[in-house]
Structures are given as structure tokens and as C-alpha cells.
Scaffold this motif. Structure first.
Motif, PDB file in Angstrom:
ATOM      1  N   THR A 112       0.880  -1.163   0.000  1.00 16.36           N
ATOM      2  CA  THR A 112       0.000   0.000   0.000  1.00 16.36           C
ATOM      3  C   THR A 112       0.917   1.213   0.000  1.00 16.36           C
ATOM      4  N   ALA A 113       0.914   1.952  -1.107  1.00 14.18           N
ATOM      5  CA  ALA A 113       1.815   3.082  -1.274  1.00 14.18           C
ATOM      6  C   ALA A 113       1.042   4.383  -1.074  1.00 14.18           C
ATOM      7  N   VAL A 114       1.510   5.220  -0.159  1.00  9.90           N
ATOM      8  CA  VAL A 114       0.851   6.487   0.159  1.00  9.90           C
ATOM      9  C   VAL A 114       1.646   7.614  -0.489  1.00  9.90           C
ATOM     10  N   GLU A 115       1.022   8.275  -1.468  1.00  8.84           N
ATOM     11  CA  GLU A 115       1.715   9.304  -2.248  1.00  8.84           C
ATOM     12  C   GLU A 115       0.903  10.589  -2.282  1.00  8.84           C
ATOM     13  N   ILE A 116       1.545  11.707  -1.951  1.00  4.63           N
ATOM     14  CA  ILE A 116       0.864  12.997  -1.891  1.00  4.63           C
ATOM     15  C   ILE A 116       0.760  13.666  -3.254  1.00  4.63           C
ATOM     16  N   ASP A 117       1.706  13.388  -4.153  1.00 11.14           N
ATOM     17  CA  ASP A 117       1.743  14.023  -5.477  1.00 11.14           C
ATOM     18  C   ASP A 117       0.786  13.294  -6.425  1.00 11.14           C
ATOM     19  N   HIS A 118      -0.215  13.990  -6.936  1.00 15.11           N
ATOM     20  CA  HIS A 118      -1.254  13.330  -7.739  1.00 15.11           C
ATOM     21  C   HIS A 118      -0.695  12.744  -9.030  1.00 15.11           C
ATOM     22  N   ARG A 119       0.307  13.382  -9.612  1.00 18.28           N
ATOM     23  CA  ARG A 119       0.892  12.838 -10.853  1.00 18.28           C
ATOM     24  C   ARG A 119       1.618  11.525 -10.582  1.00 18.28           C
ATOM     25  N   LEU A 120       2.385  11.499  -9.513  1.00 18.75           N
ATOM     26  CA  LEU A 120       3.125  10.287  -9.175  1.00 18.75           C
ATOM     27  C   LEU A 120       2.177   9.165  -8.759  1.00 18.75           C
ATOM     28  N   ALA A 121       1.127   9.516  -8.008  1.00 18.56           N
ATOM     29  CA  ALA A 121       0.157   8.509  -7.572  1.00 18.56           C
ATOM     30  C   ALA A 121      -0.551   7.871  -8.766  1.00 18.56           C
ATOM     31  N   ALA A 122      -0.872   8.686  -9.772  1.00 15.36           N
ATOM     32  CA  ALA A 122      -1.578   8.168 -10.943  1.00 15.36           C
ATOM     33  C   ALA A 122      -0.671   7.299 -11.807  1.00 15.36           C
ATOM     34  N   GLU A 123       0.602   7.621 -11.852  1.00 15.68           N
ATOM     35  CA  GLU A 123       1.527   6.915 -12.742  1.00 15.68           C
ATOM     36  C   GLU A 123       2.060   5.616 -12.150  1.00 15.68           C
ATOM     37  N   LEU A 124       2.122   5.513 -10.839  1.00 20.36           N
ATOM     38  CA  LEU A 124       2.768   4.364 -10.204  1.00 20.36           C
ATOM     39  C   LEU A 124       2.214   3.013 -10.656  1.00 20.36           C
ATOM     40  N   PRO A 125       0.886   2.818 -10.726  1.00 14.48           N
ATOM     41  CA  PRO A 125       0.396   1.510 -11.202  1.00 14.48           C
ATOM     42  C   PRO A 125       0.858   1.189 -12.623  1.00 14.48           C
ATOM     43  N   ARG A 126       0.906   2.190 -13.489  1.00 10.52           N
ATOM     44  CA  ARG A 126       1.360   1.958 -14.869  1.00 10.52           C
ATOM     45  C   ARG A 126       2.834   1.572 -14.896  1.00 10.52           C
ATOM     46  N   THR A 127       3.628   2.238 -14.070  1.00  3.94           N
ATOM     47  CA  THR A 127       5.048   1.899 -13.986  1.00  3.94           C
ATOM     48  C   THR A 127       5.236   0.468 -13.502  1.00  3.94           C
ATOM     49  N   ALA A 128       4.473   0.096 -12.476  1.00  8.32           N
ATOM     50  CA  ALA A 128       4.588  -1.255 -11.918  1.00  8.32           C
ATOM     51  C   ALA A 128       4.230  -2.313 -12.945  1.00  8.32           C
ATOM     52  N   GLU A 129       3.174  -2.076 -13.711  1.00  6.30           N
ATOM     53  CA  GLU A 129       2.752  -3.042 -14.727  1.00  6.30           C
ATOM     54  C   GLU A 129       3.786  -3.140 -15.845  1.00  6.30           C
ATOM     55  N   THR A 130       4.404  -2.026 -16.178  1.00 11.38           N
ATOM     56  CA  THR A 130       5.427  -2.034 -17.235  1.00 11.38           C
ATOM     57  C   THR A 130       6.686  -2.760 -16.790  1.00 11.38           C
ATOM     58  N   MET A 131       7.126  -2.477 -15.579  1.00 10.70           N
ATOM     59  CA  MET A 131       8.380  -3.054 -15.088  1.00 10.70           C
ATOM     60  C   MET A 131       8.216  -4.493 -14.600  1.00 10.70           C
ATOM     61  N   GLN A 132       7.045  -4.814 -14.084  1.00  8.07           N
ATOM     62  CA  GLN A 132       6.798  -6.156 -13.560  1.00  8.07           C
ATOM     63  C   GLN A 132       5.442  -6.644 -14.064  1.00  8.07           C
ATOM     64  N   PRO A 133       5.363  -7.031 -15.330  1.00  4.61           N
ATOM     65  CA  PRO A 133       4.089  -7.459 -15.923  1.00  4.61           C
ATOM     66  C   PRO A 133       3.413  -8.559 -15.095  1.00  4.61           C
ATOM     67  N   GLY A 134       2.100  -8.443 -14.947  1.00  7.04           N
ATOM     68  CA  GLY A 134       1.342  -9.445 -14.211  1.00  7.04           C
ATOM     69  C   GLY A 134       1.133  -9.100 -12.751  1.00  7.04           C
ATOM     70  N   ILE A 135       1.643  -7.948 -12.320  1.00 10.37           N
ATOM     71  CA  ILE A 135       1.530  -7.594 -10.917  1.00 10.37           C
ATOM     72  C   ILE A 135       0.077  -7.390 -10.485  1.00 10.37           C
ATOM     73  N   PHE A 136      -0.796  -7.094 -11.450  1.00 12.45           N
ATOM     74  CA  PHE A 136      -2.218  -6.903 -11.137  1.00 12.45           C
ATOM     75  C   PHE A 136      -3.071  -8.072 -11.637  1.00 12.45           C
ATOM     76  N   ALA A 137      -2.432  -9.183 -11.935  1.00 12.24           N
ATOM     77  CA  ALA A 137      -3.151 -10.297 -12.560  1.00 12.24           C
ATOM     78  C   ALA A 137      -3.950 -11.140 -11.566  1.00 12.24           C
ATOM     79  N   GLY A 138      -3.598 -11.130 -10.306  1.00  9.95           N
ATOM     80  CA  GLY A 138      -4.250 -11.994  -9.332  1.00  9.95           C
ATOM     81  C   GLY A 138      -5.616 -11.487  -8.917  1.00  9.95           C
ATOM     82  N   PRO A 139      -6.274 -12.220  -8.024  1.00 13.20           N
ATOM     83  CA  PRO A 139      -7.609 -11.812  -7.547  1.00 13.20           C
ATOM     84  C   PRO A 139      -7.573 -10.503  -6.756  1.00 13.20           C
TER      85      PRO A 139
END
Length: 293
Positions: free
Chosen positions: A77-104
Motif C-alpha cells: 500500500t503506497a501512500v503518495e501525496i503528489d497526484h501525478r506520481l500517484a496516478a503513474e505508479l500503477p502503470r510503472t509497476a505493470e510495465t516493469m513487472q508485468p502481471g503484478i495486477f493479474a491476481g484476484p
């Protein structure tokens, strides 16, 4: 954005991300982005993060440390105050580690908030309570954030935070040392603290003007006292260190009352009234608090 084959962000990826998002690290938010994957893995290792752990991270920024935690198999659970960084983080995670959101259940959740504004209601929306804290804390508010999370999440069994060296030594200080102060005493209420390592300024972008250290935390096996006792003890600690040059029989009067009452309480607690704030362990402050009843 180019892809690091190891699934972590390096200097090139960090700068590309920042440029694309038009993000310039600011002193106001205490932003210094980690650009060294080896340091990220060192932090995760020293934190003892294991697969299946539920980790809370404060100030993930562009995601350098976040990716190290998820690489180890933990949920974040990542707590981020900057709205741009908060919005981009899931996309970065999926790009760098594909499948990170694949589970239930997603392995990464981003909470757009100031860490000091995190409440029980926010935690209630999570599928599991955080049990480990891992963070590169903003330099300017590291102690308030740390104290807020320790109070809010008693389930935190361990943690590792990267903070300004001066702050880190203060948090981990022992009674009698020159660094020992109110943050040291309050941190000790929750468990044991130690300096787990140092980090080079060169692993950050931009390079900060101060050194950093890693501070490790391990929760006490049993709570030191009740919540009511904690509040009284922290009030005593605040009063004692607000006038740390004075003897405690004087410094504690704003909380305990007239001089004779202070001496009576401290004597009952087995604490010498002529001692000063930095000479007392947190258990001594607790003994004073209990003697008031």
C-alpha cells in the motif's frame, strides 16, 4: 520508457519518467528519488520483507522502492501525496513487472494522500492491515509521519525507514547520549530501534545535501502500556524535553502540578527528581505516569 530487465528502476528510467511526467523533485515535499537498484534490494533485504507480507510505503515517488518490495513477493500500500506520481505508479509497476495486477487482489494499491492524513477509515478499505513499514521518508516531516503511523497501526511488527542521518541517529538514540530526545523516547515506546546501515548520497536524484541512514524497527512482544498511559507518558516526555536543561522536578510541573506534587510522584515512581530529561528511559516515564494515579 525503457524497460530495466531486472524489473527495477535505474537512473535512466527514473529520469525518463520524471521528464515525461514533468516532475521536478522539490524540497517542499522532501523528494529525492532513489536511482540505484542495488540499494533498493539492500533496503528490502534489511527490512526482512518476505512473500505475502503486507507493506505500507510512504512517499513512493516514481516507484523505485515499491518495485523492490513487490519483487520480493510482498503486497504494497503506497501512500503518495503528489497526484501525478500517484496516478503513474500503477502503470510503472505493470510495465516493469508485468502481471503484478493479474491476481484476484492487486499486489499494489496506491493511496493518494498526505501520510499525516491517513486514518483508520483508509486502513479499513484495505484487504489486510499493514504489518511492515518500508519507506524513504521525506526529510522535512519524517518524525511526525513515523509517529503517526506507529500510533495508527499497532500491527506494524517491523520496519525500515531511510531518513536524514541526524534524524535517524536521534530516533535510535539511547538515554544519556547527546542525540537522545523526545523522538527517541517516544519511538522506544513501540519497540526497539537501531541503525541498520548508511546509504550514499549518490544513490539519489537529485543528490541531497545531507547524509542518510537506514533505521530498523522491531515491535515489542507485548504493548508497553495502555493508550491512556501512552498519551500521559508522551505528555510527560514533551514537557521534560521542552526544558531539558532543567531538573525534572521543575520541567514536569506543567503536567504534574506544584513542586511538592512532582517530587511526591517521582519519588513514588522510584525516579530521582533531580535528574534531567535525557537521563530517563521510556520505562521511567511510564513509572512516573503510573505513579500519578
Amino acid at each position: 520508457m525503457s524497460t530495466d530487465s531486472r524489473g527495477l528502476l535505474g537512473p535512466v528510467e527514473v529520469r525518463e519518467l520524471a521528464e515525461r511526467l514533468d516532475v521536478t523533485p522539490t524540497k517542499k515535499l522532501g523528494q529525492n528519488f532513489v536511482i540505484d537498484p542495488n540499494t533498493v534490494r539492500k533496503i528490502v533485504r534489511l527490512a526482512g520483507v518476505q512473500a505475502g507480507d503486507h507493506v505500507i510505503e510512504v512517499g513512493p515517488g516514481l516507484g523505485s522502492l515499491t518495485l523492490g518490495i513487490t519483487e520480493a513477493g510482498a503486497d504494497v500500500t503506497a501512500v503518495e501525496i503528489d497526484h501525478r506520481l500517484a496516478a503513474e505508479l500503477p502503470r510503472t509497476a505493470e510495465t516493469m513487472q508485468p502481471g503484478i495486477f493479474a491476481g484476484p487482489e492487486p499486489r499494489l494499491r496506491v493511496v493518494r494522500s498526505d501520510a499525516l492524513d491517513i486514518t483508520e477509515a483508509v486502513l479499513a478499505d484495505l484487504p489486510a492491515r499493514p504489518e511492515v513499514l518500508v519507506a524513504n521518508l521525506p526529510y522535512n516531516v519524517s518524525v511526525p509521519i513515523l509517529m503517526h503511523l506507529l500510533e495508527l497501526i499497532p500491527e506494524l511488527r517491523a520496519g525500515l525507514v531511510m531518513v536524514q542521518a541526524e534524524v535517524g541517529y536521534r530516533i535510535a538514540a539511547s538515554p544519556g547520549s547527546k542525540e537522545y530526545g523526545a523522538p527517541s523516547a517516544k519511538a522506544a515506546w513501540y519497540g526497539g530501534w537501531r541503525i541498520a546501515g548508511t546509504v550514499s548520497r549518490r544513490i539519489f536524484w537529485p543528490v541531497p545535501g545531507v547524509d542518510s541512514v537506514l533505521v530498523a524497527y522491531e515491535r515489542r512482544a507485548e504493548p508497553r502500556g495502555t493508550e491512556e498511559e501512552r498519551r500521559l507518558v508522551f505528555e510527560l516526555v514533551n514537557a521534560a524535553f521542552a526544558q531539558r536543561r532543567k531538573m525534572l522536578r521543575q520541567a514536569l510541573q506543567p503536567v504534574l502540578g506544584p513542586l511538592d506534587r512532582v517530587v511526591e510522584v517521582m519519588t513514588a515512581a522510584g525516579v530521582d527528581p533531580t535528574l534531567r530529561a535525557e537521563q530517563l528511559r521510556i520505562d521511567d516515564y511510564l513509572a512516573i505516569g503510573r505513579a500519578t494515579g
